[in-house]
Design an enzyme around this catalytic site. Sequence first.
Site, PDB file in Angstrom:
ATOM      1  N   LYS A 225       0.846  -1.202   0.000  1.00 51.40           N
ATOM      2  CA  LYS A 225       0.000   0.000   0.000  1.00 51.40           C
ATOM      3  C   LYS A 225       0.882   1.252   0.000  1.00 51.40           C
ATOM      4  O   LYS A 225       2.084   1.179   0.301  1.00 51.40           O
ATOM      5  CB  LYS A 225      -0.909  -0.008   1.230  1.00 51.40           C
ATOM      6  CG  LYS A 225      -0.172   0.000   2.569  1.00 51.40           C
ATOM      7  CD  LYS A 225      -1.091  -0.372   3.727  1.00 51.40           C
ATOM      8  CE  LYS A 225      -0.315  -0.429   5.037  1.00 51.40           C
ATOM      9  NZ  LYS A 225      -1.131  -0.969   6.130  1.00 51.40           N
TER      10      LYS A 225
ATOM     11  N   ARG B  64     -10.787  -0.435  14.458  1.00 50.84           N
ATOM     12  CA  ARG B  64     -10.736   0.279  13.193  1.00 50.84           C
ATOM     13  C   ARG B  64     -11.818  -0.245  12.253  1.00 50.84           C
ATOM     14  O   ARG B  64     -12.851   0.372  12.083  1.00 50.84           O
ATOM     15  CB  ARG B  64      -9.328   0.130  12.605  1.00 50.84           C
ATOM     16  CG  ARG B  64      -8.995   1.071  11.501  1.00 50.84           C
ATOM     17  CD  ARG B  64      -7.510   1.145  11.197  1.00 50.84           C
ATOM     18  NE  ARG B  64      -6.920  -0.120  10.769  1.00 50.84           N
ATOM     19  CZ  ARG B  64      -5.629  -0.273  10.423  1.00 50.84           C
ATOM     20  NH1 ARG B  64      -4.820   0.755  10.469  1.00 50.84           N
ATOM     21  NH2 ARG B  64      -5.168  -1.436  10.039  1.00 50.84           N
TER      22      ARG B  64
ATOM     23  N   HIS C 222      -6.191  -7.630  13.012  1.00 55.60           N
ATOM     24  CA  HIS C 222      -4.969  -6.817  13.042  1.00 55.60           C
ATOM     25  C   HIS C 222      -4.680  -6.399  14.482  1.00 55.60           C
ATOM     26  O   HIS C 222      -5.585  -5.984  15.200  1.00 55.60           O
ATOM     27  CB  HIS C 222      -5.173  -5.581  12.154  1.00 55.60           C
ATOM     28  CG  HIS C 222      -3.929  -4.798  11.892  1.00 55.60           C
ATOM     29  ND1 HIS C 222      -2.780  -5.352  11.365  1.00 55.60           N
ATOM     30  CD2 HIS C 222      -3.645  -3.472  12.065  1.00 55.60           C
ATOM     31  CE1 HIS C 222      -1.848  -4.405  11.235  1.00 55.60           C
ATOM     32  NE2 HIS C 222      -2.346  -3.264  11.653  1.00 55.60           N
TER      33      HIS C 222
ATOM     34  N   ARG D  57       1.134 -10.836   6.810  1.00 52.60           N
ATOM     35  CA  ARG D  57       1.054  -9.621   5.986  1.00 52.60           C
ATOM     36  C   ARG D  57       2.311  -8.800   6.260  1.00 52.60           C
ATOM     37  O   ARG D  57       2.377  -8.052   7.227  1.00 52.60           O
ATOM     38  CB  ARG D  57      -0.215  -8.831   6.336  1.00 52.60           C
ATOM     39  CG  ARG D  57      -1.512  -9.648   6.178  1.00 52.60           C
ATOM     40  CD  ARG D  57      -2.746  -8.785   6.386  1.00 52.60           C
ATOM     41  NE  ARG D  57      -2.786  -8.141   7.689  1.00 52.60           N
ATOM     42  CZ  ARG D  57      -3.367  -8.662   8.772  1.00 52.60           C
ATOM     43  NH1 ARG D  57      -3.981  -9.827   8.730  1.00 52.60           N
ATOM     44  NH2 ARG D  57      -3.364  -7.994   9.915  1.00 52.60           N
TER      45      ARG D  57
ATOM     46  N   TYR E 234      14.685  31.786   4.757  1.00 54.25           N
ATOM     47  CA  TYR E 234      13.483  32.489   5.236  1.00 54.25           C
ATOM     48  C   TYR E 234      13.575  32.799   6.725  1.00 54.25           C
ATOM     49  O   TYR E 234      13.996  31.954   7.514  1.00 54.25           O
ATOM     50  CB  TYR E 234      12.244  31.629   5.004  1.00 54.25           C
ATOM     51  CG  TYR E 234      11.812  31.555   3.557  1.00 54.25           C
ATOM     52  CD1 TYR E 234      11.435  32.713   2.870  1.00 54.25           C
ATOM     53  CD2 TYR E 234      11.776  30.347   2.891  1.00 54.25           C
ATOM     54  CE1 TYR E 234      11.028  32.641   1.539  1.00 54.25           C
ATOM     55  CE2 TYR E 234      11.367  30.261   1.569  1.00 54.25           C
ATOM     56  CZ  TYR E 234      10.996  31.427   0.899  1.00 54.25           C
ATOM     57  OH  TYR E 234      10.593  31.358  -0.401  1.00 54.25           O
TER      58      TYR E 234
ATOM     59  N   CYS F   9      13.228  25.228   2.719  1.00 55.98           N
ATOM     60  CA  CYS F   9      12.245  25.847   1.822  1.00 55.98           C
ATOM     61  C   CYS F   9      11.417  24.751   1.134  1.00 55.98           C
ATOM     62  O   CYS F   9      11.612  23.570   1.378  1.00 55.98           O
ATOM     63  CB  CYS F   9      12.946  26.688   0.767  1.00 55.98           C
ATOM     64  SG  CYS F   9      14.197  27.809   1.421  1.00 55.98           S
TER      65      CYS F   9
ATOM     66  N   ASP G 205      11.532  23.795  -1.965  1.00 51.05           N
ATOM     67  CA  ASP G 205      12.288  23.007  -2.944  1.00 51.05           C
ATOM     68  C   ASP G 205      13.786  22.935  -2.679  1.00 51.05           C
ATOM     69  O   ASP G 205      14.506  22.294  -3.435  1.00 51.05           O
ATOM     70  CB  ASP G 205      12.132  23.615  -4.351  1.00 51.05           C
ATOM     71  CG  ASP G 205      10.749  24.164  -4.586  1.00 51.05           C
ATOM     72  OD1 ASP G 205       9.814  23.351  -4.599  1.00 51.05           O
ATOM     73  OD2 ASP G 205      10.598  25.392  -4.721  1.00 51.05           O
TER      74      ASP G 205
END
Length: 387
Positions: free
Chosen positions: A41, A138, A168, A221, A267, A313, A315
Amino acid sequence: MDSTHFYRDTWVEIDLDCIFENVKNMKRFLPEQVDIMAVVKANAYGHGDVEVAKTALEAGATGLAVAFIDEAISLRHGGINAPILVLGASRPTDVAIAAEHNISLTIYSQEWLDEVLKNNHGNTPLTLHLKLDTGMGRLGIKEKGELQTILKTIEENPQIQLEGVFTHFATADEINTSYFDQQYQNFLQMLEWMPNKPKMIHCGNSATGYRFPEKVFNVVRLGIGMYGMTPSLEIKDQLPYQLQQAISIHSKLVHVKRITKGEKISYGATFTADEDMWVGTVPVGYADGWLRKLQNTHVLIDGELCQIIGRICMDQFMVRLPKKLPVDTKVTLIGKQKDKFISVDDVANALDTINYEVTCSISFRVPRIFLRNKRIIEVRNPLLRHY
Ligand SMILES: *Cc1c(COP(=O)(O)O)cnc(C)c1O
Protein backbone atom coordinates in the site's frame (compact mmCIF):
# COMPACT_ATOMS: atom_id res chain seq x y z
CA MET A 1 10.71 12.37 -23.01
CA ASP A 2 9.22 9.57 -20.89
CA SER A 3 8.95 8.51 -17.30
CA THR A 4 12.46 7.05 -17.29
CA HIS A 5 13.94 10.55 -17.56
CA PHE A 6 14.41 13.16 -14.92
CA TYR A 7 15.91 16.59 -14.98
CA ARG A 8 16.50 17.32 -11.32
CA ASP A 9 19.46 16.47 -9.14
CA THR A 10 17.42 14.66 -6.49
CA TRP A 11 16.40 11.02 -6.55
CA VAL A 12 15.44 8.01 -4.47
CA GLU A 13 17.30 4.73 -4.95
CA ILE A 14 15.51 1.49 -4.19
CA ASP A 15 17.82 -1.48 -3.87
CA LEU A 16 15.49 -4.32 -4.85
CA ASP A 17 18.11 -6.86 -3.75
CA CYS A 18 17.36 -5.76 -0.18
CA ILE A 19 13.62 -6.29 -0.69
CA PHE A 20 14.37 -9.71 -2.17
CA GLU A 21 16.62 -10.71 0.74
CA ASN A 22 14.21 -9.42 3.38
CA VAL A 23 11.35 -11.47 1.91
CA LYS A 24 13.53 -14.54 1.36
CA ASN A 25 14.78 -14.40 4.95
CA MET A 26 11.23 -14.09 6.25
CA LYS A 27 10.11 -17.07 4.19
CA ARG A 28 13.00 -19.10 5.59
CA PHE A 29 12.25 -17.97 9.13
CA LEU A 30 8.51 -18.70 9.18
CA PRO A 31 7.04 -22.19 9.66
CA GLU A 32 6.72 -23.99 6.35
CA GLN A 33 2.94 -23.65 5.90
CA VAL A 34 3.00 -19.85 6.31
CA ASP A 35 2.69 -17.77 3.14
CA ILE A 36 3.77 -14.19 2.72
CA MET A 37 1.37 -11.49 1.60
CA ALA A 38 3.53 -8.49 0.70
CA VAL A 39 1.95 -5.23 1.83
CA VAL A 40 2.55 -2.66 -0.91
CA LYS A 41 0.00 0.00 0.00
CA ALA A 42 0.95 3.68 -0.29
CA ASN A 43 3.16 3.05 -3.33
CA ALA A 44 4.95 0.35 -1.34
CA TYR A 45 5.57 2.68 1.63
CA GLY A 46 6.93 5.25 -0.82
CA HIS A 47 9.30 2.78 -2.52
CA GLY A 48 7.41 2.02 -5.77
CA ASP A 49 4.45 -0.37 -5.87
CA VAL A 50 4.94 -2.46 -9.02
CA GLU A 51 8.70 -2.93 -8.67
CA VAL A 52 8.50 -3.93 -5.01
CA ALA A 53 5.54 -6.23 -5.68
CA LYS A 54 7.36 -8.03 -8.51
CA THR A 55 10.48 -8.46 -6.40
CA ALA A 56 8.53 -9.75 -3.40
CA LEU A 57 6.72 -12.29 -5.59
CA GLU A 58 10.05 -13.43 -7.07
CA ALA A 59 11.38 -13.90 -3.56
CA GLY A 60 8.51 -16.16 -2.59
CA ALA A 61 5.55 -13.98 -1.57
CA THR A 62 2.31 -15.47 -2.89
CA GLY A 63 0.00 -12.48 -2.61
CA LEU A 64 -0.16 -8.71 -2.20
CA ALA A 65 -2.12 -6.32 -0.02
CA VAL A 66 -3.06 -2.68 -0.54
CA ALA A 67 -5.30 -0.16 1.20
CA PHE A 68 -7.85 0.63 -1.51
CA ILE A 69 -9.01 -0.44 -4.96
CA ASP A 70 -7.09 2.21 -6.93
CA GLU A 71 -3.84 0.85 -5.52
CA ALA A 72 -4.82 -2.66 -6.56
CA ILE A 73 -5.69 -1.53 -10.09
CA SER A 74 -2.33 0.25 -10.29
CA LEU A 75 -0.66 -3.12 -9.69
CA ARG A 76 -2.83 -4.81 -12.34
CA HIS A 77 -1.88 -2.05 -14.81
CA GLY A 78 1.72 -2.81 -13.94
CA GLY A 79 1.22 -6.35 -15.22
CA ILE A 80 0.83 -8.14 -11.90
CA ASN A 81 -1.50 -11.16 -11.86
CA ALA A 82 -0.90 -12.39 -8.31
CA PRO A 83 -3.76 -12.34 -5.77
CA ILE A 84 -4.37 -8.88 -4.29
CA LEU A 85 -6.33 -8.10 -1.14
CA VAL A 86 -7.73 -4.64 -0.41
CA LEU A 87 -7.37 -4.26 3.37
CA GLY A 88 -9.43 -1.12 3.77
CA ALA A 89 -13.06 -0.26 3.11
CA SER A 90 -14.30 -0.26 -0.47
CA ARG A 91 -17.57 1.25 -1.68
CA PRO A 92 -20.23 -1.44 -2.14
CA THR A 93 -20.92 0.18 -5.53
CA ASP A 94 -17.36 -0.59 -6.66
CA VAL A 95 -17.31 -4.35 -6.16
CA ALA A 96 -17.90 -5.06 -9.85
CA ILE A 97 -14.67 -3.22 -10.70
CA ALA A 98 -12.83 -5.26 -8.09
CA ALA A 99 -14.31 -8.53 -9.35
CA GLU A 100 -13.41 -7.68 -12.94
CA HIS A 101 -9.78 -7.18 -11.93
CA ASN A 102 -9.77 -10.27 -9.73
CA ILE A 103 -9.15 -8.19 -6.62
CA SER A 104 -10.24 -9.52 -3.22
CA LEU A 105 -12.05 -7.15 -0.90
CA THR A 106 -12.47 -6.90 2.85
CA ILE A 107 -15.91 -7.43 4.37
CA TYR A 108 -16.19 -5.68 7.72
CA SER A 109 -19.93 -5.40 8.43
CA GLN A 110 -23.31 -6.93 7.63
CA GLU A 111 -24.48 -3.56 6.34
CA TRP A 112 -21.67 -3.52 3.78
CA LEU A 113 -22.57 -6.99 2.54
CA ASP A 114 -26.25 -6.05 2.21
CA GLU A 115 -25.30 -3.03 0.10
CA VAL A 116 -23.04 -5.20 -2.05
CA LEU A 117 -25.88 -7.64 -2.72
CA LYS A 118 -28.29 -4.81 -3.51
CA ASN A 119 -25.83 -3.55 -6.10
CA ASN A 120 -25.58 -7.02 -7.66
CA HIS A 121 -22.17 -7.07 -9.25
CA GLY A 122 -23.16 -9.62 -11.89
CA ASN A 123 -21.82 -13.10 -12.42
CA THR A 124 -18.12 -12.49 -11.92
CA PRO A 125 -17.19 -14.15 -8.64
CA LEU A 126 -16.33 -11.75 -5.83
CA THR A 127 -13.70 -12.90 -3.35
CA LEU A 128 -13.77 -11.60 0.20
CA HIS A 129 -11.73 -11.71 3.39
CA LEU A 130 -13.70 -11.26 6.58
CA LYS A 131 -12.22 -8.71 8.97
CA LEU A 132 -12.67 -9.29 12.68
CA ASP A 133 -12.14 -6.46 15.15
CA THR A 134 -10.35 -8.01 18.11
CA GLY A 135 -9.27 -4.74 19.66
CA MET A 136 -7.82 -2.43 17.02
CA GLY A 137 -11.16 -0.60 16.86
CA ARG A 138 -10.74 0.28 13.19
CA LEU A 139 -12.62 -2.05 10.82
CA GLY A 140 -14.28 -5.35 11.54
CA ILE A 141 -17.01 -7.42 13.05
CA LYS A 142 -17.21 -7.84 16.80
CA GLU A 143 -20.53 -9.55 17.49
CA LYS A 144 -21.29 -13.24 17.14
CA GLY A 145 -24.78 -12.55 15.78
CA GLU A 146 -23.50 -10.28 13.04
CA LEU A 147 -20.83 -12.81 12.10
CA GLN A 148 -23.38 -15.62 11.85
CA THR A 149 -25.74 -13.57 9.68
CA ILE A 150 -22.85 -12.72 7.38
CA LEU A 151 -21.78 -16.36 7.06
CA LYS A 152 -25.34 -17.38 6.28
CA THR A 153 -25.72 -14.65 3.65
CA ILE A 154 -22.46 -15.69 2.01
CA GLU A 155 -23.59 -19.31 1.92
CA GLU A 156 -26.79 -18.27 0.16
CA ASN A 157 -24.90 -16.28 -2.47
CA PRO A 158 -22.55 -18.54 -4.40
CA GLN A 159 -21.23 -15.63 -6.49
CA ILE A 160 -19.51 -14.51 -3.29
CA GLN A 161 -16.59 -16.57 -2.04
CA LEU A 162 -15.08 -16.25 1.39
CA GLU A 163 -11.37 -16.76 0.89
CA GLY A 164 -10.01 -15.55 4.21
CA VAL A 165 -10.59 -14.30 7.71
CA PHE A 166 -8.28 -11.89 9.51
CA THR A 167 -7.60 -9.43 12.25
CA HIS A 168 -4.97 -6.82 13.04
CA PHE A 169 -3.03 -6.20 16.26
CA ALA A 170 -2.65 -2.78 17.81
CA THR A 171 0.47 -3.48 19.88
CA ALA A 172 2.40 -6.27 18.16
CA ASP A 173 5.49 -4.04 18.14
CA GLU A 174 5.48 -3.36 21.90
CA ILE A 175 7.55 -5.23 24.48
CA ASN A 176 4.56 -5.57 26.78
CA THR A 177 2.40 -8.30 25.26
CA SER A 178 -0.68 -8.12 27.50
CA TYR A 179 -2.93 -6.33 25.01
CA PHE A 180 -1.59 -8.47 22.18
CA ASP A 181 -2.41 -11.63 24.18
CA GLN A 182 -5.91 -10.35 24.81
CA GLN A 183 -6.47 -9.65 21.10
CA TYR A 184 -5.07 -13.06 20.19
CA GLN A 185 -7.48 -14.77 22.60
CA ASN A 186 -10.36 -12.76 21.11
CA PHE A 187 -9.32 -13.93 17.64
CA LEU A 188 -9.21 -17.59 18.72
CA GLN A 189 -12.64 -17.26 20.24
CA MET A 190 -14.14 -15.57 17.20
CA LEU A 191 -12.67 -18.25 14.93
CA GLU A 192 -14.63 -20.76 17.04
CA TRP A 193 -17.79 -19.00 15.86
CA MET A 194 -16.95 -20.12 12.33
CA PRO A 195 -17.73 -23.81 11.76
CA ASN A 196 -16.36 -23.71 8.20
CA LYS A 197 -13.15 -21.78 8.12
CA PRO A 198 -11.94 -20.21 4.90
CA LYS A 199 -8.66 -21.18 3.27
CA MET A 200 -6.63 -18.26 4.60
CA ILE A 201 -6.44 -17.22 8.24
CA HIS A 202 -4.18 -14.29 9.03
CA CYS A 203 -3.41 -11.95 11.90
CA GLY A 204 0.26 -11.09 11.60
CA ASN A 205 1.93 -7.92 10.45
CA SER A 206 5.75 -7.82 10.34
CA ALA A 207 6.18 -7.46 14.10
CA THR A 208 3.87 -10.41 14.82
CA GLY A 209 5.68 -12.56 12.28
CA TYR A 210 9.09 -11.81 13.79
CA ARG A 211 8.07 -12.29 17.41
CA PHE A 212 5.33 -14.92 17.33
CA PRO A 213 5.86 -17.00 14.17
CA GLU A 214 3.91 -19.86 15.74
CA LYS A 215 0.82 -17.63 16.14
CA VAL A 216 0.28 -16.35 12.61
CA PHE A 217 -1.85 -19.21 11.20
CA ASN A 218 -1.08 -19.53 7.48
CA VAL A 219 -0.30 -16.04 6.17
CA VAL A 220 1.82 -13.09 7.32
CA ARG A 221 1.05 -9.62 5.99
CA LEU A 222 4.61 -8.42 5.63
CA GLY A 223 5.00 -4.66 5.37
CA ILE A 224 7.68 -2.62 7.09
CA GLY A 225 10.12 -5.51 7.48
CA MET A 226 10.13 -6.18 3.76
CA TYR A 227 11.53 -2.67 3.26
CA GLY A 228 14.26 -3.44 5.76
CA MET A 229 12.96 -1.24 8.55
CA THR A 230 12.14 -2.28 12.09
CA PRO A 231 8.45 -2.24 13.13
CA SER A 232 9.47 -0.26 16.23
CA LEU A 233 12.63 0.72 18.08
CA GLU A 234 11.36 -1.22 21.11
CA ILE A 235 11.68 -4.57 19.34
CA LYS A 236 14.74 -3.74 17.25
CA ASP A 237 16.77 -6.25 19.29
CA GLN A 238 14.16 -9.01 18.94
CA LEU A 239 14.38 -9.29 15.15
CA PRO A 240 15.33 -12.82 14.04
CA TYR A 241 17.64 -11.70 11.24
CA GLN A 242 19.38 -8.57 9.99
CA LEU A 243 17.07 -6.31 7.98
CA GLN A 244 18.43 -4.49 4.95
CA GLN A 245 17.13 -0.96 4.39
CA ALA A 246 16.22 -0.75 0.69
CA ILE A 247 15.74 3.00 0.36
CA SER A 248 18.28 5.77 0.07
CA ILE A 249 17.82 9.42 -0.95
CA HIS A 250 20.37 11.52 -2.73
CA SER A 251 20.87 14.94 -4.22
CA LYS A 252 23.72 17.13 -5.39
CA LEU A 253 25.12 20.51 -4.45
CA VAL A 254 23.79 22.97 -7.01
CA HIS A 255 25.43 26.11 -5.63
CA VAL A 256 28.43 26.65 -3.35
CA LYS A 257 29.43 29.98 -1.86
CA ARG A 258 31.50 31.61 0.83
CA ILE A 259 29.64 33.70 3.42
CA THR A 260 31.16 35.93 6.04
CA LYS A 261 30.51 36.11 9.77
CA GLY A 262 27.15 37.78 10.48
CA GLU A 263 25.51 36.91 7.15
CA LYS A 264 22.13 35.19 7.29
CA ILE A 265 20.58 32.20 5.55
CA SER A 266 17.02 31.37 4.34
CA TYR A 267 13.48 32.49 5.24
CA GLY A 268 13.12 34.40 8.46
CA ALA A 269 16.89 34.92 8.46
CA THR A 270 17.02 32.53 11.41
CA PHE A 271 20.61 31.43 10.82
CA THR A 272 23.49 33.83 11.33
CA ALA A 273 27.02 32.75 10.43
CA ASP A 274 29.18 32.69 13.57
CA GLU A 275 32.30 32.72 11.37
CA ASP A 276 33.23 32.85 7.71
CA MET A 277 32.11 29.58 6.13
CA TRP A 278 31.27 27.62 2.99
CA VAL A 279 27.58 27.05 2.30
CA GLY A 280 26.00 24.66 -0.19
CA THR A 281 22.49 24.72 -1.63
CA VAL A 282 20.69 21.37 -2.00
CA PRO A 283 17.61 21.11 -4.28
CA VAL A 284 15.36 19.24 -1.84
CA GLY A 285 12.57 20.78 0.22
CA TYR A 286 9.46 20.13 2.20
CA ALA A 287 7.46 19.52 -0.98
CA ASP A 288 9.66 16.44 -1.47
CA GLY A 289 8.86 15.29 2.06
CA TRP A 290 12.00 16.78 3.61
CA LEU A 291 10.05 18.59 6.31
CA ARG A 292 10.90 21.95 7.87
CA LYS A 293 11.37 20.28 11.24
CA LEU A 294 14.59 18.73 9.85
CA GLN A 295 16.34 22.11 10.12
CA ASN A 296 19.64 21.63 12.02
CA THR A 297 19.79 17.87 11.30
CA HIS A 298 22.58 16.47 9.13
CA VAL A 299 23.13 15.08 5.64
CA LEU A 300 26.19 13.30 4.25
CA ILE A 301 28.50 15.12 1.85
CA ASP A 302 31.95 13.88 0.91
CA GLY A 303 31.57 11.23 3.63
CA GLU A 304 30.98 13.80 6.36
CA LEU A 305 27.93 14.88 8.33
CA CYS A 306 26.94 18.43 7.33
CA GLN A 307 24.31 20.47 9.14
CA ILE A 308 21.20 21.89 7.47
CA ILE A 309 21.25 25.61 8.29
CA GLY A 310 18.34 28.04 8.15
CA ARG A 311 14.78 27.10 7.33
CA ILE A 312 14.07 24.36 4.82
CA CYS A 313 12.24 25.85 1.82
CA MET A 314 9.67 24.18 -0.42
CA ASP A 315 12.29 23.01 -2.94
CA GLN A 316 15.71 23.71 -1.44
CA PHE A 317 17.78 23.89 1.74
CA MET A 318 21.25 25.07 2.65
CA VAL A 319 24.05 23.18 4.40
CA ARG A 320 27.20 24.19 6.17
CA LEU A 321 30.20 22.71 4.34
CA PRO A 322 33.50 21.77 6.00
CA LYS A 323 35.39 23.22 3.03
CA LYS A 324 34.89 24.42 -0.51
CA LEU A 325 33.32 21.55 -2.45
CA PRO A 326 32.51 21.49 -6.15
CA VAL A 327 29.01 21.93 -7.49
CA ASP A 328 27.57 18.45 -8.34
CA THR A 329 29.07 16.88 -5.21
CA LYS A 330 26.72 14.10 -4.08
CA VAL A 331 24.55 14.74 -1.02
CA THR A 332 23.04 11.75 0.79
CA LEU A 333 20.00 12.46 2.93
CA ILE A 334 19.25 8.83 3.79
CA GLY A 335 21.79 6.09 3.14
CA LYS A 336 25.51 5.52 3.20
CA GLN A 337 28.61 7.53 2.34
CA LYS A 338 32.00 6.02 3.15
CA ASP A 339 31.75 4.72 6.74
CA LYS A 340 28.76 6.84 7.72
CA PHE A 341 25.08 5.91 7.45
CA ILE A 342 21.85 7.85 7.98
CA SER A 343 18.95 5.46 8.57
CA VAL A 344 15.25 6.12 8.09
CA ASP A 345 15.00 5.71 11.87
CA ASP A 346 17.50 8.58 12.38
CA VAL A 347 15.23 10.86 10.34
CA ALA A 348 12.12 9.54 12.10
CA ASN A 349 13.69 10.33 15.48
CA ALA A 350 14.46 13.88 14.44
CA LEU A 351 10.85 14.27 13.33
CA ASP A 352 9.38 12.63 16.45
CA THR A 353 7.67 10.06 14.29
CA ILE A 354 8.06 6.50 12.99
CA ASN A 355 10.04 5.20 10.00
CA TYR A 356 6.77 4.31 8.19
CA GLU A 357 5.80 7.98 8.00
CA VAL A 358 9.19 9.10 6.69
CA THR A 359 9.28 6.92 3.57
CA CYS A 360 5.55 7.36 2.86
CA SER A 361 6.10 11.14 2.89
CA ILE A 362 8.71 11.21 0.12
CA SER A 363 6.57 12.75 -2.56
CA PHE A 364 5.82 11.78 -6.13
CA ARG A 365 8.08 14.52 -7.44
CA VAL A 366 11.20 12.66 -6.39
CA PRO A 367 12.05 10.14 -9.13
CA ARG A 368 12.66 6.55 -8.05
CA ILE A 369 15.63 4.59 -9.43
CA PHE A 370 15.41 0.80 -9.05
CA LEU A 371 18.53 -1.31 -8.71
CA ARG A 372 18.89 -5.04 -9.07
CA ASN A 373 22.26 -6.78 -8.77
CA LYS A 374 23.73 -3.29 -8.28
CA ARG A 375 22.51 -2.20 -11.73
CA ILE A 376 19.76 0.26 -12.63
CA ILE A 377 16.86 -1.70 -14.07
CA GLU A 378 14.22 1.01 -14.07
CA VAL A 379 13.54 4.69 -13.41
CA ARG A 380 10.15 6.09 -12.51
CA ASN A 381 9.31 9.77 -12.67
CA PRO A 382 5.54 10.26 -12.33
CA LEU A 383 5.89 13.90 -13.42
CA LEU A 384 6.80 12.84 -16.95
CA ARG A 385 4.33 10.00 -17.29
CA HIS A 386 2.25 10.11 -20.46
CA TYR A 387 -1.47 10.42 -19.96
C1 LIG B 1 -0.34 -1.88 6.84
C2 LIG B 1 -0.87 -3.13 7.34
C3 LIG B 1 -0.05 -4.25 7.53
C4 LIG B 1 1.46 -4.18 7.41
O1 LIG B 1 1.99 -3.82 8.66
P1 LIG B 1 3.57 -3.71 8.89
O2 LIG B 1 3.68 -3.26 10.29
O3 LIG B 1 4.07 -2.68 7.94
O4 LIG B 1 4.15 -5.05 8.65
C5 LIG B 1 -0.66 -5.44 7.87
N1 LIG B 1 -1.99 -5.52 8.04
C6 LIG B 1 -2.81 -4.47 7.90
C7 LIG B 1 -4.26 -4.64 8.11
C8 LIG B 1 -2.28 -3.24 7.55
O5 LIG B 1 -3.11 -2.19 7.43
